[in-house]
Design a protein around this motif. Structure first.
Motif, PDB file in Angstrom:
ATOM      1  N   GLU A 107       0.795  -1.235   0.000  1.00 31.98           N
ATOM      2  CA  GLU A 107       0.000   0.000   0.000  1.00 31.98           C
ATOM      3  C   GLU A 107       0.827   1.284   0.000  1.00 31.98           C
ATOM      4  N   VAL A 108       2.117   1.181   0.323  1.00 33.68           N
ATOM      5  CA  VAL A 108       2.936   2.399   0.308  1.00 33.68           C
ATOM      6  C   VAL A 108       3.958   2.271  -0.818  1.00 33.68           C
ATOM      7  N   ILE A 109       4.994   1.472  -0.602  1.00 37.48           N
ATOM      8  CA  ILE A 109       5.982   1.255  -1.669  1.00 37.48           C
ATOM      9  C   ILE A 109       6.874   0.063  -1.315  1.00 37.48           C
ATOM     10  N   PRO A 110       7.249  -0.764  -2.295  1.00 29.57           N
ATOM     11  CA  PRO A 110       8.177  -1.865  -1.995  1.00 29.57           C
ATOM     12  C   PRO A 110       9.603  -1.340  -1.804  1.00 29.57           C
ATOM     13  N   ALA A 111      10.349  -1.981  -0.915  1.00 35.88           N
ATOM     14  CA  ALA A 111      11.744  -1.596  -0.693  1.00 35.88           C
ATOM     15  C   ALA A 111      12.621  -2.109  -1.829  1.00 35.88           C
ATOM     16  N   LYS A 112      13.694  -1.343  -2.125  1.00 36.63           N
ATOM     17  CA  LYS A 112      14.671  -1.780  -3.124  1.00 36.63           C
ATOM     18  C   LYS A 112      15.711  -2.690  -2.494  1.00 36.63           C
ATOM     19  N   LEU A 113      15.962  -2.481  -1.190  1.00 34.84           N
ATOM     20  CA  LEU A 113      17.062  -3.157  -0.516  1.00 34.84           C
ATOM     21  C   LEU A 113      16.773  -3.187   0.983  1.00 34.84           C
ATOM     22  N   THR A 114      17.266  -4.251   1.648  1.00 41.36           N
ATOM     23  CA  THR A 114      17.213  -4.297   3.108  1.00 41.36           C
ATOM     24  C   THR A 114      18.625  -4.493   3.632  1.00 41.36           C
ATOM     25  N   ILE A 115      19.036  -3.621   4.532  1.00 40.52           N
ATOM     26  CA  ILE A 115      20.310  -3.804   5.220  1.00 40.52           C
ATOM     27  C   ILE A 115      19.982  -4.444   6.571  1.00 40.52           C
ATOM     28  N   PHE A 116      20.595  -5.578   6.834  1.00 40.55           N
ATOM     29  CA  PHE A 116      20.359  -6.279   8.104  1.00 40.55           C
ATOM     30  C   PHE A 116      21.634  -6.242   8.930  1.00 40.55           C
ATOM     31  N   PHE A 117      21.588  -5.488  10.023  1.00 45.56           N
ATOM     32  CA  PHE A 117      22.729  -5.403  10.935  1.00 45.56           C
ATOM     33  C   PHE A 117      22.661  -6.546  11.938  1.00 45.56           C
ATOM     34  N   ASP A 118      23.728  -7.316  11.966  1.00 47.44           N
ATOM     35  CA  ASP A 118      23.740  -8.520  12.783  1.00 47.44           C
ATOM     36  C   ASP A 118      24.896  -8.483  13.771  1.00 47.44           C
ATOM     37  N   CYS A 119      24.601  -8.741  15.047  1.00 46.28           N
ATOM     38  CA  CYS A 119      25.682  -9.020  16.002  1.00 46.28           C
ATOM     39  C   CYS A 119      25.099  -9.734  17.209  1.00 46.28           C
ATOM     40  N   SER A 120      25.960 -10.141  18.135  1.00 42.15           N
ATOM     41  CA  SER A 120      25.482 -10.964  19.248  1.00 42.15           C
ATOM     42  C   SER A 120      24.651 -10.133  20.220  1.00 42.15           C
ATOM     43  N   LYS A 121      23.830 -10.841  20.960  1.00 41.83           N
ATOM     44  CA  LYS A 121      22.995 -10.197  21.966  1.00 41.83           C
ATOM     45  C   LYS A 121      23.859  -9.485  23.016  1.00 41.83           C
ATOM     46  N   ASP A 122      24.981 -10.096  23.380  1.00 34.51           N
ATOM     47  CA  ASP A 122      25.855  -9.478  24.390  1.00 34.51           C
ATOM     48  C   ASP A 122      26.338  -8.101  23.956  1.00 34.51           C
ATOM     49  N   VAL A 123      26.733  -8.003  22.681  1.00 29.37           N
ATOM     50  CA  VAL A 123      27.227  -6.720  22.172  1.00 29.37           C
ATOM     51  C   VAL A 123      26.098  -5.680  22.175  1.00 29.37           C
ATOM     52  N   MET A 124      24.911  -6.093  21.738  1.00 32.74           N
ATOM     53  CA  MET A 124      23.777  -5.149  21.721  1.00 32.74           C
ATOM     54  C   MET A 124      23.444  -4.689  23.140  1.00 32.74           C
ATOM     55  N   LEU A 125      23.440  -5.640  24.065  1.00 37.36           N
ATOM     56  CA  LEU A 125      23.107  -5.321  25.455  1.00 37.36           C
ATOM     57  C   LEU A 125      24.099  -4.310  26.031  1.00 37.36           C
ATOM     58  N   GLU A 126      25.383  -4.548  25.756  1.00 35.64           N
ATOM     59  CA  GLU A 126      26.416  -3.632  26.251  1.00 35.64           C
ATOM     60  C   GLU A 126      26.188  -2.220  25.689  1.00 35.64           C
ATOM     61  N   ARG A 127      25.888  -2.148  24.407  1.00 36.34           N
ATOM     62  CA  ARG A 127      25.673  -0.829  23.786  1.00 36.34           C
ATOM     63  C   ARG A 127      24.462  -0.127  24.386  1.00 36.34           C
ATOM     64  N   LEU A 128      23.396  -0.891  24.624  1.00 38.95           N
ATOM     65  CA  LEU A 128      22.180  -0.272  25.164  1.00 38.95           C
ATOM     66  C   LEU A 128      22.379   0.176  26.609  1.00 38.95           C
ATOM     67  N   LEU A 129      23.093  -0.620  27.387  1.00 42.34           N
ATOM     68  CA  LEU A 129      23.309  -0.236  28.788  1.00 42.34           C
ATOM     69  C   LEU A 129      24.185   1.009  28.861  1.00 42.34           C
ATOM     70  N   GLU A 130      25.159   1.101  27.975  1.00 44.01           N
ATOM     71  CA  GLU A 130      25.994   2.307  27.906  1.00 44.01           C
ATOM     72  C   GLU A 130      25.122   3.513  27.514  1.00 44.01           C
ATOM     73  N   ARG A 131      24.300   3.320  26.479  1.00 48.01           N
ATOM     74  CA  ARG A 131      23.461   4.432  26.023  1.00 48.01           C
ATOM     75  C   ARG A 131      22.460   4.859  27.093  1.00 48.01           C
ATOM     76  N   SER A 132      22.010   3.890  27.905  1.00 52.58           N
ATOM     77  CA  SER A 132      20.962   4.188  28.889  1.00 52.58           C
ATOM     78  C   SER A 132      21.387   5.261  29.895  1.00 52.58           C
ATOM     79  N   LYS A 133      22.708   5.440  30.045  1.00 53.51           N
ATOM     80  CA  LYS A 133      23.187   6.452  31.000  1.00 53.51           C
ATOM     81  C   LYS A 133      22.768   7.852  30.583  1.00 53.51           C
ATOM     82  N   THR A 134      22.586   8.058  29.282  1.00 56.26           N
ATOM     83  CA  THR A 134      22.278   9.412  28.805  1.00 56.26           C
ATOM     84  C   THR A 134      21.049   9.501  27.900  1.00 56.26           C
ATOM     85  N   SER A 135      20.498   8.380  27.439  1.00 59.06           N
ATOM     86  CA  SER A 135      19.485   8.461  26.378  1.00 59.06           C
ATOM     87  C   SER A 135      18.138   9.003  26.861  1.00 59.06           C
ATOM     88  N   GLY A 136      17.793   8.737  28.118  1.00 56.18           N
ATOM     89  CA  GLY A 136      16.466   9.125  28.599  1.00 56.18           C
ATOM     90  C   GLY A 136      15.360   8.289  27.980  1.00 56.18           C
TER      91      GLY A 136
END
Ligand code: UP5
Ligand code: MG
Length: 194
Positions: A107-136
């Motif tokens: 109903e809107v538009i088909p995508a030309k490309l999908t970029i899928f960023f992949d990494c382990s849950k541990d790495v994502m968790l570390e990044r989010l906990l670091e960001r949580s100090k300031t992200s609000g």
């Protein structure tokens, strides 16, 4: 309505993987309009008098997916509002549930490309906990983060698999590296579009 000549790229991956960071880099170097579905939802949530505030707040806190009609309406409006100035759009963090993917592309538009960023849950968790100090951000706490991971694995990964199997438009990028190393891979993956 949406101009069918624009190019849409879906930027997908788990919570905290670095979707927003890489989109910001692309926007500095190329003429892309960056639309983060999460940012559009947070903006709508905070809008005075919005009928959707409560439902959006609850879903974001629980790490579940806001009903597709709300998110698609926000995205569509943002695309239409920018399509005179921009020809290329980065749709960050969407689609993350099958109904969203099917309805948006129909109903809107088909995508030309999908970029899928992949990494382990541990790495994502570390990044989010670091960001949580300031992200609000109301969902940058351990309890919400666990729920976001859960939704990603159960609900959003199948969408990426569907885009890959049905349309072969998914480029997977290892996101455990530095921001600049990842960005070099992103530019390679997007060479036909940038
Ligand atoms: N960082 C980034 N890259 C790094 C690197 N290479 N090395 C070291 N650090 C790196 O990055 C996260 C943090 O990591 C930052 O501090 C960054 O500096 C650092 P960021 O670029 O912000 O990651 P991103 O993938 O954008 O993480 P985000 O938290 O935004 O992802 P989510 O997918 O969880 O959040 P989003 O805003 O997309 O969605 C939030 C909620 O909205 C969802 O849970 C859902 O409830 C709702 N939603 C819907 O309901 N429907 C939708 O369609 C979309 C969202
Ligand atoms: Mg983001």
């Amino acid at each position: 309505s949406v101009n069918k000549d624009i190019s849409v790229v879906f930027v997908l991956g788990g919570p905290g993987v670095g979707k927003g960071t890489q989109c910001s880099k692309l926007v500095k170097d190329f003429k892309f309009k960056h639309l983060s579905a999460g940012d559009l939802l947070r903006e709508e949530q905070n809008k005075e008098g919005s009928q959707y505030s409560q439902i959006i707040r609850q879903h974001i806190k629980d790490g579940t997916i806001v009903p597709q009609e709300i998110t698609i309406q926000l995205l569509k409006k943002a695309i239409i509002g920018n399509q005179e100035e921009y020809q290329k759009f980065l749709i960050d963090g969407f689609p993350r549930k099958m109904d969203q993917a099917v309805i948006f592309e129909e109903e809107v538009i088909p995508a030309k490309l999908t970029i899928f960023f992949d990494c382990s849950k541990d790495v994502m968790l570390e990044r989010l906990l670091e960001r949580s100090k300031t992200s609000g951000r109301e969902d940058d706490n351990l309890e919400s983060i666990e729920k976001r991971f859960d939704t990603f694995v159960k609900t959003s990964v199948p969408v990426i698999e569907y885009l890959d199997k049905s349309r072969h438009i998914v480029k997977k990028i290892d996101c455990s590296k530095t921001v600049d190393e990842i960005y070099a891979d992103v530019k390679k993956a997007m060479k036909d579009i940038i």
